[in-house]
Write a protein that holds these residues in place. Sequence first.
Motif, PDB file in Angstrom:
ATOM      1  N   GLY A 148       0.859  -1.206   0.039  1.00 26.55           N
ATOM      2  CA  GLY A 148       0.097  -0.145   0.114  1.00 26.55           C
ATOM      3  C   GLY A 148       0.966   1.296  -0.122  1.00 26.55           C
ATOM      4  N   GLY A 149       0.121   2.514   0.186  1.00 25.59           N
ATOM      5  CA  GLY A 149       0.958   3.707  -0.003  1.00 25.59           C
ATOM      6  C   GLY A 149       1.052   4.357  -1.126  1.00 25.59           C
ATOM      7  N   VAL A 150       1.512   5.669  -0.919  1.00 24.13           N
ATOM      8  CA  VAL A 150       1.327   6.639  -2.355  1.00 24.13           C
ATOM      9  C   VAL A 150       2.825   6.868  -2.517  1.00 24.13           C
ATOM     10  CG1 VAL A 150      -0.904   7.627  -2.055  1.00 24.13           C
ATOM     11  CG2 VAL A 150       1.066   8.769  -0.750  1.00 24.13           C
ATOM     12  N   GLN A 151       3.892   6.889  -1.676  1.00 21.99           N
ATOM     13  CA  GLN A 151       5.268   7.384  -2.085  1.00 21.99           C
ATOM     14  C   GLN A 151       5.930   6.118  -2.985  1.00 21.99           C
ATOM     15  OE1 GLN A 151       6.812   9.664  -1.251  1.00 21.99           O
ATOM     16  NE2 GLN A 151       5.351  10.556   0.445  1.00 21.99           N
ATOM     17  N   LYS A 153       8.496   3.228  -3.842  1.00 18.67           N
ATOM     18  CA  LYS A 153       9.346   2.746  -3.030  1.00 18.67           C
ATOM     19  C   LYS A 153       9.719   1.434  -3.792  1.00 18.67           C
ATOM     20  CE  LYS A 153       5.659   2.339   0.016  1.00 18.67           C
ATOM     21  NZ  LYS A 153       4.629   2.936  -0.476  1.00 18.67           N
ATOM     22  N   LYS A 177      12.582   4.013   0.551  1.00 21.07           N
ATOM     23  CA  LYS A 177      11.928   5.149   0.095  1.00 21.07           C
ATOM     24  C   LYS A 177      12.663   6.322  -0.336  1.00 21.07           C
ATOM     25  CE  LYS A 177       8.244   5.274   3.203  1.00 21.07           C
ATOM     26  NZ  LYS A 177       6.928   5.654   3.834  1.00 21.07           N
ATOM     27  N   GLU A 225      13.441  -1.647   7.662  1.00 25.82           N
ATOM     28  CA  GLU A 225      13.274  -3.083   7.568  1.00 25.82           C
ATOM     29  C   GLU A 225      11.921  -3.355   7.859  1.00 25.82           C
ATOM     30  OE1 GLU A 225      16.366  -4.683  10.639  1.00 25.82           O
ATOM     31  OE2 GLU A 225      14.969  -6.026  11.141  1.00 25.82           O
ATOM     32  N   ARG A 226      11.520  -4.490   7.039  1.00 25.72           N
ATOM     33  CA  ARG A 226      10.165  -5.270   7.155  1.00 25.72           C
ATOM     34  C   ARG A 226       9.985  -6.102   8.563  1.00 25.72           C
ATOM     35  NH1 ARG A 226       7.226  -6.683   1.492  1.00 25.72           N
ATOM     36  NH2 ARG A 226       5.686  -6.975   3.223  1.00 25.72           N
ATOM     37  N   TYR A 227       9.024  -5.386   9.223  1.00 29.13           N
ATOM     38  CA  TYR A 227       8.962  -6.215  10.616  1.00 29.13           C
ATOM     39  C   TYR A 227       7.944  -7.749  10.426  1.00 29.13           C
ATOM     40  CZ  TYR A 227       4.532  -3.698  10.384  1.00 29.13           C
ATOM     41  OH  TYR A 227       3.489  -3.105   9.850  1.00 29.13           O
ATOM     42  N   ASP A 228       7.400  -7.786   9.185  1.00 31.79           N
ATOM     43  CA  ASP A 228       6.651  -8.727   8.776  1.00 31.79           C
ATOM     44  C   ASP A 228       7.472  -9.650   7.953  1.00 31.79           C
ATOM     45  OD1 ASP A 228       6.973  -7.249   6.730  1.00 31.79           O
ATOM     46  OD2 ASP A 228       4.815  -7.671   5.842  1.00 31.79           O
ATOM     47  N   GLN A 237       0.291  -9.870   8.480  1.00 37.08           N
ATOM     48  CA  GLN A 237      -0.506  -8.499   8.914  1.00 37.08           C
ATOM     49  C   GLN A 237      -1.555  -7.856   8.103  1.00 37.08           C
ATOM     50  OE1 GLN A 237       2.030  -4.905   9.087  1.00 37.08           O
ATOM     51  NE2 GLN A 237       3.121  -5.398   7.123  1.00 37.08           N
ATOM     52  N   LYS A 301      -4.638   3.220   7.105  1.00 36.47           N
ATOM     53  CA  LYS A 301      -3.481   2.404   6.338  1.00 36.47           C
ATOM     54  C   LYS A 301      -2.023   2.708   6.796  1.00 36.47           C
ATOM     55  CE  LYS A 301      -3.967   1.365   2.173  1.00 36.47           C
ATOM     56  NZ  LYS A 301      -4.261  -0.210   2.171  1.00 36.47           N
ATOM     57  N   ASN A 302      -1.849   3.381   7.811  1.00 40.38           N
ATOM     58  CA  ASN A 302      -0.689   3.845   8.545  1.00 40.38           C
ATOM     59  C   ASN A 302      -0.749   3.129  10.067  1.00 40.38           C
ATOM     60  OD1 ASN A 302       0.732   4.629   6.574  1.00 40.38           O
ATOM     61  ND2 ASN A 302       0.427   6.905   6.846  1.00 40.38           N
ATOM     62  N   ASP A 319       6.072   4.568   8.725  1.00 35.84           N
ATOM     63  CA  ASP A 319       5.224   5.734   7.965  1.00 35.84           C
ATOM     64  C   ASP A 319       4.977   6.788   9.366  1.00 35.84           C
ATOM     65  OD1 ASP A 319       4.861   7.195   5.762  1.00 35.84           O
ATOM     66  OD2 ASP A 319       2.910   6.249   5.289  1.00 35.84           O
TER      67      ASP A 319
HETATM   68  N1  LIG Z   1       8.595  -1.653   8.348  1.00 30.98           N
HETATM   69  C1  LIG Z   1       7.599  -2.229   7.790  1.00 30.98           C
HETATM   70  N2  LIG Z   1       7.335  -3.752   7.764  1.00 30.98           N
HETATM   71  C2  LIG Z   1       6.178  -4.189   7.235  1.00 30.98           C
HETATM   72  N3  LIG Z   1       5.442  -3.773   6.341  1.00 30.98           N
HETATM   73  C3  LIG Z   1       5.539  -2.191   6.255  1.00 30.98           C
HETATM   74  C4  LIG Z   1       6.638  -1.713   7.032  1.00 30.98           C
HETATM   75  N4  LIG Z   1       6.567  -0.186   6.659  1.00 30.98           N
HETATM   76  C5  LIG Z   1       5.465  -0.089   5.810  1.00 30.98           C
HETATM   77  N5  LIG Z   1       4.767  -1.267   5.715  1.00 30.98           N
HETATM   78  C6  LIG Z   1       3.519  -1.594   4.852  1.00 30.98           C
HETATM   79  O1  LIG Z   1       3.624  -1.070   3.735  1.00 30.98           O
HETATM   80  C7  LIG Z   1       2.821  -0.004   3.560  1.00 30.98           C
HETATM   81  C8  LIG Z   1       3.555   1.184   2.769  1.00 30.98           C
HETATM   82  O2  LIG Z   1       4.662   1.600   3.497  1.00 30.98           O
HETATM   83  P1  LIG Z   1       4.371   3.148   3.938  1.00 30.98           P
HETATM   84  O3  LIG Z   1       5.802   3.633   4.658  1.00 30.98           O
HETATM   85  O4  LIG Z   1       3.269   3.509   4.512  1.00 30.98           O
HETATM   86  O5  LIG Z   1       4.431   3.952   2.478  1.00 30.98           O
HETATM   87  P2  LIG Z   1       3.578   5.274   2.147  1.00 30.98           P
HETATM   88  O6  LIG Z   1       4.718   6.426   2.698  1.00 30.98           O
HETATM   89  O7  LIG Z   1       3.708   5.296   0.651  1.00 30.98           O
HETATM   90  O8  LIG Z   1       2.197   5.332   2.766  1.00 30.98           O
HETATM   91  C9  LIG Z   1       2.157   0.177   4.820  1.00 30.98           C
HETATM   92  O9  LIG Z   1       1.124   0.699   4.652  1.00 30.98           O
HETATM   93  C10 LIG Z   1       2.279  -1.150   5.443  1.00 30.98           C
HETATM   94  O10 LIG Z   1       1.479  -1.991   5.056  1.00 30.98           O
END
Ligand SMILES: Nc1ncnc2c1ncn2[C@@H]1O[C@H](COP(=O)(O)OP(=O)(O)O)[C@@H](O)[C@H]1O
Length: 405
Positions: A148-151, A153, A177, A225-228, A237, A301-302, A319
Amino acid sequence: MSQDILNLWLHDEHVGEVERLRSGRPRLRFAAEARARWGDGARVLSYSLPLGPKRIDGPAIETYLENLLPEGALRAQLERQNGVRPGDAFGLLRHIGYECAGAVQLTPESAPPTGHLKPLPDDEVIGLVEDLPTLSAPEGEAITASLGGVQSKLLLTRTEAGWAWPAAGAPSTHIIKPEPIEPSAPIPRIVEFEHWSLELARAAGVPGAKSTLERFGDRLAIVVERYDRARGDRLHQEDFAQALGIRPLEKYESSYEEPGRLRRVAIGPGLESADPGLFRDALLRLVTFNLIIGNGDAHAKNYSLLLRDGLFSIAPAYDVAPVFYVNPRFSDFGMSVAGQRGLRHITLDHLMREAASWGMSEDGARTEIRNVATSVQSALVEVEVPEFVAPVAEQVRAAAARFAG
Ligand SMILES: Nc1ncnc2c1ncn2[C@@H]1O[C@H](COP(=O)(O)OP(=O)(O)O)[C@@H](O)[C@H]1O
Ligand SMILES: [Mg+2]
């Protein structure tokens, strides 16, 4: 391989299939094995999609799929690259559903994707980052991941030998990002603010994603770092929008929703957790932190939930940035706190009333809020404050004092 079936995998297990009906709309059918294993009613995939015998076609599955995808211009770019009609979530997920947030994967193939890692020389990584916001893949590869998200990456896997491209469903480990290049960016140095905020959260005892700032050629980026992901495994998640069945376009709460979204989380997934009391404490701590830091983008979504064996917990902060203190136009908190969404107006009293509506005691809520506020005050001393962050840090300090009461 049918054009109109996507298999749904969770932790490499087949949990169901999504079919595209002749109307174009998706319909989800849970697999018999998954229902036998978890039992009907189990919310192992999403709070909004309990397992069951009935096929699900309607807003619940449509919204779930929409929320797996990027938003806005990013999504439009991926639609164009893949020749998918604008708005066709099913069609786009056929291409990029191999790697999503959490442990879910969607693929046209009838075996779980294993994928492979393609090592990337440094200059290739730099090229991919420098190309953004144009999304590109290394020679011979395609983008098969969705977040998800708009930035803009880049999703990559960090290995002992360096960065690698997670192809065809291999798990990524990091989100890169870069600072946007648009000259009219509403928050200059956003990635540095985000990194500082995550450091501050962790120093204040609020779980937050781990990040670093790294340079890729001429672009500075936050590397999160992805926590998932954990040693090649996926943790599941979903974001609050998926859990509550909210479309991406409605991620900012409207003023008249009753019950409010935070309360819906606290008394929905919050009651399906190992310890609902700890769940509420964690939710309140994260909301308090977002308020103190002036996070005018803390929409549905954040915030995310981790799901394990049908039990929910609050995911670490991600985020987060003090956007309201940098640009007061970002004054919408995104979530209603006791009926108030304006960051200029939400007070300790609102937050206390909100927590009471979740069933928290006055003392319990007071303790958690004060603890976060005083921990932020100490963290402001511990965490290095770059010069350009100093005026913002001052506003964070003032907010922390207000919430410390
Ligand atoms: N550290 C992370 N570990 C796992 N999932 C993440 C993490 N950071 C973001 N996400 C997932 O990725 C999506 C997009 O990241 P995010 O940083 O929110 O981007 P944006 O700035 O475009 O909104 C989030 O909505 C979330 O679902
Ligand atoms: Mg986001």
